[in-house]
Design a protein around this motif. Structure first.
Motif, short mmCIF file in Angstrom:
data_model
loop_
_atom_site.label_atom_id
_atom_site.label_comp_id
_atom_site.label_asym_id
_atom_site.label_seq_id
_atom_site.Cartn_x
_atom_site.Cartn_y
_atom_site.Cartn_z
N HIS A 125 41.62 32.70 39.83
CA HIS A 125 41.48 34.16 39.85
C HIS A 125 42.09 34.76 41.12
O HIS A 125 42.65 35.85 41.09
N ARG A 126 41.99 34.02 42.24
CA ARG A 126 42.60 34.50 43.49
C ARG A 126 44.12 34.39 43.44
O ARG A 126 44.83 35.29 43.89
N SER A 127 44.60 33.29 42.90
CA SER A 127 46.04 33.02 42.91
C SER A 127 46.80 33.77 41.83
O SER A 127 47.94 34.18 42.03
N ILE A 143 30.36 29.29 38.60
CA ILE A 143 31.81 29.41 38.39
C ILE A 143 32.48 28.39 39.30
O ILE A 143 32.26 28.40 40.52
N SER A 144 33.26 27.52 38.73
CA SER A 144 33.84 26.42 39.49
C SER A 144 34.84 26.90 40.54
O SER A 144 35.39 28.00 40.46
N GLY A 145 35.06 26.04 41.51
CA GLY A 145 36.04 26.35 42.55
C GLY A 145 37.43 26.51 41.97
O GLY A 145 38.22 27.34 42.44
N ALA A 162 26.13 42.08 48.54
CA ALA A 162 27.24 41.72 49.44
C ALA A 162 28.55 42.31 48.94
O ALA A 162 29.40 42.74 49.74
N TYR A 163 28.73 42.35 47.62
CA TYR A 163 29.94 42.95 47.04
C TYR A 163 30.03 44.43 47.40
O TYR A 163 31.11 44.93 47.77
N PRO A 211 38.36 44.13 42.12
CA PRO A 211 37.93 42.88 41.48
C PRO A 211 37.50 41.85 42.52
O PRO A 211 38.02 41.83 43.65
N ASN A 212 36.56 41.02 42.13
CA ASN A 212 36.07 39.97 43.03
C ASN A 212 36.34 38.61 42.39
O ASN A 212 35.63 38.21 41.46
N PRO A 213 37.33 37.89 42.85
CA PRO A 213 37.64 36.59 42.25
C PRO A 213 36.66 35.50 42.64
O PRO A 213 36.71 34.40 42.09
N ASP A 214 35.76 35.82 43.58
CA ASP A 214 34.88 34.79 44.13
C ASP A 214 33.42 34.90 43.70
O ASP A 214 32.53 34.43 44.40
#
Length: 578
Positions: free
Chosen positions: A223-225, A215-217, A85-86, A69-72
């Motif tokens: 998604h990362r946390s 997609i907001s910061g 890049a992914y 998964p890519n949270p960014d």
């Protein structure tokens, strides 16, 4: 490549399918493999398609691997640069680079019946492999129509998948041929800089708004946390599309409301009734792929754009002539005319057990058992094979299902034969060859389900159909059904091929029920031929083919089940829930 190199598995292509296969092989504990890539970098279609405006029409969080998964993701619908890049990130994350052979275009793949392995000739040397996984994909080889006079056109000509970034389009008279997913992104991206743009439209597409946003910061931080939120987002995107499938496959009349929404989308941007008439399709929405854009119609309404409601039929110098007689002058021609989908060039380079190429075997239409295995091509699998495409969801879902099938295929080979020694020597090598009857039965049921789908009844001619008008491209069901149908290999659908002189025990007569595509489970396939019914052995190209009964197949599956689940590391979960 090392002289006389032998690998257990050779993967052709390094797009989503090829890299996904490489990751799955490593997760299965297999490191003896090579990924053969004709270009100088990984990325597949997302490397090749770099035209202005290139982006995916599937939401970012669904158009990615469940195991990576890519949270960014920066946008809800990501652009080509971020998707490429992914894929580079996945390559590094899973340590795939030592396995990848760049600038190694596959020229010929030939089955060696004596040694039960494939001989592969590439532009950088030859190698052999026990198993070949073809992951070239259907969108890898551009298709340019043979237009009379094209060779004498004095200007610049290129396909959207081979974009010439060195050629300056500013102020030029540019003709775009085609109105597919690439063209509707290219037109608004270049409209402002060109002097005049002429769009040759053989058939207008249905276009819906593209609900894209940054997609907001805060969302990315969440998604990362809290990774569960990313999985939840993915699951919701998947579930919505699963619910939409029945309208495409069983109740096309229900799509009428969607048509009205598409017409309103057009009317908001195109005020000229004559232009709206040109842009309004005369077929049911969904028959061709529904395209997403919020900038295409506004671009067509600009004063420097002409829409020719006819296909390009002839070129006279710098004059382009449409089938309806309309003429336009051009300095540049850009073809957005798609790819060799139902006639994939790789099929001409693969020679099977009977000496025929895969293209010859498919001369009456592509077909493969569970979209993966073709009869007469032992130990050869295709990722994104016949009837595995989707009309409304992410192909990554289908790819991961086929990777499950590939993993179990390799486990079955482990159970059935003794692994070979160094350089592919020794051992009781074994191959699996899909039974013709199993392939035909699977394909017959797929085509039966296809009859009432919008792709067959919607009144259009699309790239989903082959030259005979048969739909050999799209899967007529949900991704869940396909995941179930490819969860495990049923040996009753295969003939076991062994080297001459290898003794076979425990093989008797037997049969199993016919394969049911998407019917809630793998039910096996009816044993083929009188040899199967009597337990007799048949010889093909010097190798022994043995019919395994359903009981033996089930025993083999049970023997590998527990260890397989452990090694897979959870990769066999339903992707929609992952």
């Amino acid at each position: 490549m090392a002289e006389h190199e032998h690998v257990r598995v050779a993967v052709i292509g390094s797009g989503f399918g090829g890299l996904g296969a490489a990751v799955r092989l490593r997760r299965e504990g297999i490191t003896d493999f090579a990924v053969l890539e004709r270009a100088d970098s990984v990325g597949g279609t997302w490397r090749d398609n770099s035209y202005p405006g290139c982006a995916c029409d599937v939401p970012s969080h669904l158009y990615s691997f469940s195991f990576a998964p890519n949270p960014d993701w920066p946008r809800t619908f990501s652009g080509q640069r971020h998707i490429r890049a992914y894929l580079e990130h996945v390559t590094d994350l899973f340590g795939l680079r030592p396995h990848i052979r760049l600038d190694s275009e596959v020229k010929l793949v030939t089955w060696d019946a004596e040694n039960l392995r494939w001989t592969i000739e590439t532009t950088r040397g030859s190698l052999t492999a026990d198993v070949v996984v073809s992951a070239t994909g259907p969108l890898s080889d551009p298709k340019v129509p043979g237009i009379p006079g094209l060779e004498s056109f004095p200007g610049k000509v290129f396909h959207s998948a081979r974009w010439d970034h060195d050629h300056d389009l500013r102020g030029k008279r540019v003709a775009v041929v085609g109105t597919g997913a690439s063209a509707i992104q290219i037109v608004p991206a270049i409209q402002r800089e060109v002097g005049r743009l002429t769009l040759f439209q053989r058939t207008p597409p249905w276009v819906m708004p593209r609900m894209d946003r940054a997609i907001s910061g805060a969302e990315r931080w969440l998604h990362r946390s809290v990774p569960f939120t990313s999985r939840l987002r993915r699951g919701l995107l998947w579930g919505i599309r699963e619910l939409q499938v029945q309208a495409f496959t069983k109740h096309p009349d229900e799509l009428g409301l969607v048509e009205q929404l598409a017409k309103r989308n057009m009317a908001r941007a195109v005020k000229d009734p004559a232009l709206r008439a040109k842009l309004t399709p005369d077929y049911r929405i969904g028959c061709k792929r529904i395209l997403l854009s919020s900038t295409y119609y506004p671009a067509l309404a600009r004063p420097n754009v002409d829409v020719v409601a006819s296909g390009l039929s002839e070129i006279r110098g710098s004059t382009l002539v449409a089938a309806d007689g309309t003429e336009a002058e051009a300095d540049v021609i850009i073809f957005g005319t798609g790819f060799h989908v139902t006639d994939m060039p790789i099929a001409e380079r693969v020679v099977g057990a009977d000496g025929r190429t895969l293209a010859e075997s498919w001369k009456n239409g592509m077909q493969a058992l569970r979209g993966t295995a073709a009869a007469g091509f032992p130990n050869f699998m295709t990722i994104i094979g016949p009837n595995t495409g989707l009309g409304n969801s992410s192909m990554i879902l289908m790819i991961e299902s086929q990777l499950n099938y590939m993993a179990d295929y390799l486990r079955q080979l482990d159970v059935l034969g003794v692994p070979p020694g160094p350089q592919g020597t020794g051992g009781g090598r074994t191959a699996l060859d899909a039974r013709p009857a199993a392939v035909e039965d699977w394909n017959r049921k797929v085509q039966e389900r296809m009859k009432r789908t919008v792709w067959n009844t919607g009144g259009c001619t699309s790239w989903y159909l082959d030259a005979s008008g048969r739909n050999t491209t799209v899967w007529p069901g949900t991704t869940t059904e396909f995941r179930t149908a490819t969860r495990r290999v049923d040996l009753a659908e295969y003939e076991v091929v062994r080297k001459p002189g290898v003794r076979v025990t425990g093989v008797g007569a037997g049969s199993a029920k016919a394969a049911e595509p998407g019917a809630g489970g793998v039910k096996g396939a009816e044993s083929a031929g009188s040899g199967a019914k009597s337990g007799a052995k048949s010889t093909v190209s010097g190798a022994k083919k043995t019919s395994l009964p359903a009981r033996t197949a089930k025993q083999s599956a049970r023997a590998t089940g527990k260890s397989a689940a452990t090694r897979a590391g959870g990769a066999q979960q339903s992707e929609g829930a992952a």
